[in-house]
Design a protein around this motif. Sequence first.
Motif, mmCIF file in Angstrom:
data_model
loop_
_atom_site.group_PDB
_atom_site.id
_atom_site.type_symbol
_atom_site.label_atom_id
_atom_site.label_comp_id
_atom_site.label_asym_id
_atom_site.label_seq_id
_atom_site.Cartn_x
_atom_site.Cartn_y
_atom_site.Cartn_z
ATOM 1 N N TYR A 256 0.861 -1.183 0.000
ATOM 2 C CA TYR A 256 0.000 0.000 0.000
ATOM 3 C C TYR A 256 0.897 1.233 0.000
ATOM 4 C CZ TYR A 256 -4.307 -2.567 1.200
ATOM 5 O OH TYR A 256 -5.406 -3.393 1.195
ATOM 6 N N VAL A 257 0.618 2.160 -0.893
ATOM 7 C CA VAL A 257 1.435 3.371 -0.988
ATOM 8 C C VAL A 257 0.637 4.574 -0.486
ATOM 9 C CG1 VAL A 257 2.713 4.914 -2.513
ATOM 10 C CG2 VAL A 257 2.686 2.444 -2.969
ATOM 11 N N LEU A 258 1.097 5.178 0.601
ATOM 12 C CA LEU A 258 0.476 6.399 1.099
ATOM 13 C C LEU A 258 1.176 7.592 0.465
ATOM 14 C CD1 LEU A 258 -0.008 5.804 4.955
ATOM 15 C CD2 LEU A 258 -1.680 5.528 3.113
ATOM 16 N N PRO A 259 0.443 8.467 -0.215
ATOM 17 C CA PRO A 259 1.061 9.640 -0.849
ATOM 18 C C PRO A 259 1.520 10.643 0.207
ATOM 19 C CG PRO A 259 -1.309 9.773 -0.998
ATOM 20 C CD PRO A 259 -1.007 8.415 -0.430
ATOM 21 N N PRO A 260 2.411 11.580 -0.157
ATOM 22 C CA PRO A 260 2.898 12.584 0.802
ATOM 23 C C PRO A 260 1.777 13.346 1.493
ATOM 24 C CG PRO A 260 4.219 12.633 -1.193
ATOM 25 C CD PRO A 260 3.079 11.694 -1.466
ATOM 26 N N SER A 261 0.723 13.658 0.757
ATOM 27 C CA SER A 261 -0.380 14.412 1.367
ATOM 28 C C SER A 261 -1.032 13.621 2.495
ATOM 29 C CB SER A 261 -1.437 14.749 0.307
ATOM 30 O OG SER A 261 -1.981 13.566 -0.273
ATOM 31 N N GLU A 262 -1.124 12.301 2.324
ATOM 32 C CA GLU A 262 -1.740 11.468 3.341
ATOM 33 C C GLU A 262 -0.852 11.384 4.581
ATOM 34 O OE1 GLU A 262 -4.518 9.396 5.306
ATOM 35 O OE2 GLU A 262 -4.696 10.534 3.454
ATOM 36 N N LEU A 263 0.451 11.386 4.384
ATOM 37 C CA LEU A 263 1.374 11.380 5.520
ATOM 38 C C LEU A 263 1.222 12.652 6.352
ATOM 39 C CD1 LEU A 263 4.638 9.950 3.891
ATOM 40 C CD2 LEU A 263 2.943 8.741 5.286
ATOM 41 N N VAL A 264 0.917 13.750 5.681
ATOM 42 C CA VAL A 264 0.701 15.019 6.389
ATOM 43 C C VAL A 264 -0.552 14.942 7.252
ATOM 44 C CG1 VAL A 264 0.127 17.464 6.106
ATOM 45 C CG2 VAL A 264 1.933 16.435 4.727
ATOM 46 N N TYR A 265 -1.638 14.475 6.669
ATOM 47 C CA TYR A 265 -2.875 14.346 7.436
ATOM 48 C C TYR A 265 -2.687 13.392 8.613
ATOM 49 C CZ TYR A 265 -5.562 16.779 3.833
ATOM 50 O OH TYR A 265 -6.057 17.724 2.975
ATOM 51 N N LEU A 266 -1.985 12.292 8.369
ATOM 52 C CA LEU A 266 -1.742 11.316 9.428
ATOM 53 C C LEU A 266 -0.876 11.928 10.524
ATOM 54 C CD1 LEU A 266 -2.265 8.469 10.347
ATOM 55 C CD2 LEU A 266 -0.350 7.683 8.944
ATOM 56 N N THR A 267 0.066 12.763 10.128
ATOM 57 C CA THR A 267 0.922 13.458 11.093
ATOM 58 C C THR A 267 0.092 14.310 12.043
ATOM 59 O OG1 THR A 267 2.830 13.545 9.585
ATOM 60 C CG2 THR A 267 2.753 15.190 11.348
ATOM 61 N N LEU A 268 -0.887 15.000 11.510
ATOM 62 C CA LEU A 268 -1.719 15.876 12.333
ATOM 63 C C LEU A 268 -2.526 15.078 13.352
ATOM 64 C CD1 LEU A 268 -2.927 18.413 9.620
ATOM 65 C CD2 LEU A 268 -1.135 18.735 11.338
ATOM 66 N N HIS A 269 -2.992 13.898 12.945
ATOM 67 C CA HIS A 269 -3.721 13.037 13.887
ATOM 68 C C HIS A 269 -2.789 12.539 14.992
ATOM 69 C CE1 HIS A 269 -7.675 12.692 12.053
ATOM 70 N NE2 HIS A 269 -7.099 12.613 10.870
ATOM 71 N N ILE A 270 -1.585 12.136 14.613
ATOM 72 C CA ILE A 270 -0.613 11.631 15.589
ATOM 73 C C ILE A 270 -0.177 12.753 16.529
ATOM 74 C CG2 ILE A 270 1.705 10.664 15.863
ATOM 75 C CD1 ILE A 270 1.246 9.228 13.157
ATOM 76 N N GLN A 271 0.005 13.943 15.969
ATOM 77 C CA GLN A 271 0.404 15.086 16.783
ATOM 78 C C GLN A 271 -0.644 15.412 17.829
ATOM 79 O OE1 GLN A 271 -1.060 18.385 16.595
ATOM 80 N NE2 GLN A 271 0.322 19.146 18.197
ATOM 81 N N ARG A 272 -1.923 15.283 17.447
ATOM 82 C CA ARG A 272 -3.006 15.555 18.395
ATOM 83 C C ARG A 272 -2.954 14.568 19.560
ATOM 84 N NH1 ARG A 272 -6.910 15.111 15.115
ATOM 85 N NH2 ARG A 272 -7.184 17.312 14.624
ATOM 86 N N ILE A 273 -2.626 13.324 19.267
ATOM 87 C CA ILE A 273 -2.506 12.309 20.321
ATOM 88 C C ILE A 273 -1.348 12.650 21.241
ATOM 89 C CG2 ILE A 273 -1.919 9.886 20.765
ATOM 90 C CD1 ILE A 273 -3.430 9.224 18.164
ATOM 91 N N GLN A 274 -0.224 13.053 20.661
ATOM 92 C CA GLN A 274 0.933 13.452 21.474
ATOM 93 C C GLN A 274 0.583 14.630 22.378
ATOM 94 O OE1 GLN A 274 3.732 13.997 18.145
ATOM 95 N NE2 GLN A 274 5.034 12.478 19.120
ATOM 96 N N ARG A 275 -0.107 15.600 21.806
ATOM 97 C CA ARG A 275 -0.480 16.796 22.578
ATOM 98 C C ARG A 275 -1.403 16.436 23.731
ATOM 99 N NH1 ARG A 275 -3.886 20.440 19.103
ATOM 100 N NH2 ARG A 275 -5.470 18.946 19.780
ATOM 101 N N ASN A 276 -2.359 15.581 23.462
ATOM 102 C CA ASN A 276 -3.313 15.188 24.494
ATOM 103 C C ASN A 276 -2.667 14.375 25.606
ATOM 104 O OD1 ASN A 276 -5.314 16.481 23.077
ATOM 105 N ND2 ASN A 276 -6.158 14.613 22.162
ATOM 106 N N ASN A 277 -1.534 13.760 25.288
ATOM 107 C CA ASN A 277 -0.810 12.992 26.300
ATOM 108 C C ASN A 277 0.361 13.784 26.893
ATOM 109 O OD1 ASN A 277 -1.681 9.890 26.478
ATOM 110 N ND2 ASN A 277 -2.046 10.629 24.386
ATOM 111 N N GLY A 278 0.406 15.073 26.588
ATOM 112 C CA GLY A 278 1.385 15.943 27.206
ATOM 113 C C GLY A 278 2.796 15.736 26.754
ATOM 114 N N GLU A 279 2.977 15.226 25.518
ATOM 115 C CA GLU A 279 4.328 14.985 25.031
ATOM 116 C C GLU A 279 4.786 16.143 24.159
ATOM 117 O OE1 GLU A 279 4.765 11.294 23.100
ATOM 118 O OE2 GLU A 279 4.074 10.128 24.800
ATOM 119 N N GLU A 280 6.080 16.164 23.922
ATOM 120 C CA GLU A 280 6.644 17.174 23.017
ATOM 121 C C GLU A 280 6.165 16.858 21.596
ATOM 122 O OE1 GLU A 280 8.406 19.856 23.725
ATOM 123 O OE2 GLU A 280 8.184 19.415 25.840
#
Length: 281
Positions: A256-280
């Motif tokens: 399965y190939v995720l395009p660069p744009s999809e990696l960006v969207y996925l990054t934002l979801h992961i970042q939200r999880i990090q933020r909610n758990n008080g991580e850098e």
Amino acid sequence: MKINRLLNNNVVVVKEGEEEIIVMGSGIAFGKRKNDIISPDKIEKVFVMKDKVEYEKFTQIIDQLPEEHIALAEEIITYAEKVLKTKLHEHVHVALTDHVSFAIERKKQGFQLKNKLLNEIRVLYSAEYEIGLWALQFINDKLEVQLPEDEAGHIALHLHTAKLNTYTMDETVSTTVLVNELIQKIESKLGVKVEEDSISYQRLMTHLNFALRRVSEGKPFDDVDHDMNELVKEKHKSAYNTAVELGHYLLESYEYVLPPSELVYLTLHIQRIQRNNGEEV
């Protein structure tokens, strides 16, 4: 309507031209024989099974399963079509009826099968899951058999895959399993546990599900502005690296190939999880 074939006291087959129509109703065939006329006020449900293989399977199920189980399944199907506002694939009459009957028998014998995908199903197929919960209460009201919540998940999967132009049960389960696997990888990488009732969990799961669907179907993804792409990669390096690792895993394990744009969207979801758990981030 003239009876062409009696299946049981509640189900008969009539023929219009070359088309065989299944007609259901409480006691509709009681004391009847082939070529007898059906009373219109006895008819509760009418449907056609054009697939001959499914038709034969359905007639076999009617011969083998308790009539009350068949009636319950048909009530659930009717309710689901009304709530989902769509006609379900004819296969559901076989698959769901067989599953419901088997679940009832398992419960009576003291066996219970855990549904390991219950949390994922609850989020990804919420409408079907709510119908599954309704079905459990309906079964309990009719038979005084309290099926576990796990069965609401199983019923939801059957209903989801029975939507016209949707996926097979195997495809639905495979995608749901993969979504669960990817979330576990994110949790492992971040060293956190994403709360299953959190908005972040639900958004991430829904996003992954649709992304995997689009990849498997070869559908295009939305583009992301180049400057936005670079900004996200620079501002959320840790989350972006995690997204890239997931992309590599999907490529190596599933092609399965995720395009660069999809990696960006996925990054934002992961970042939200990090933020909610008080991580850098």
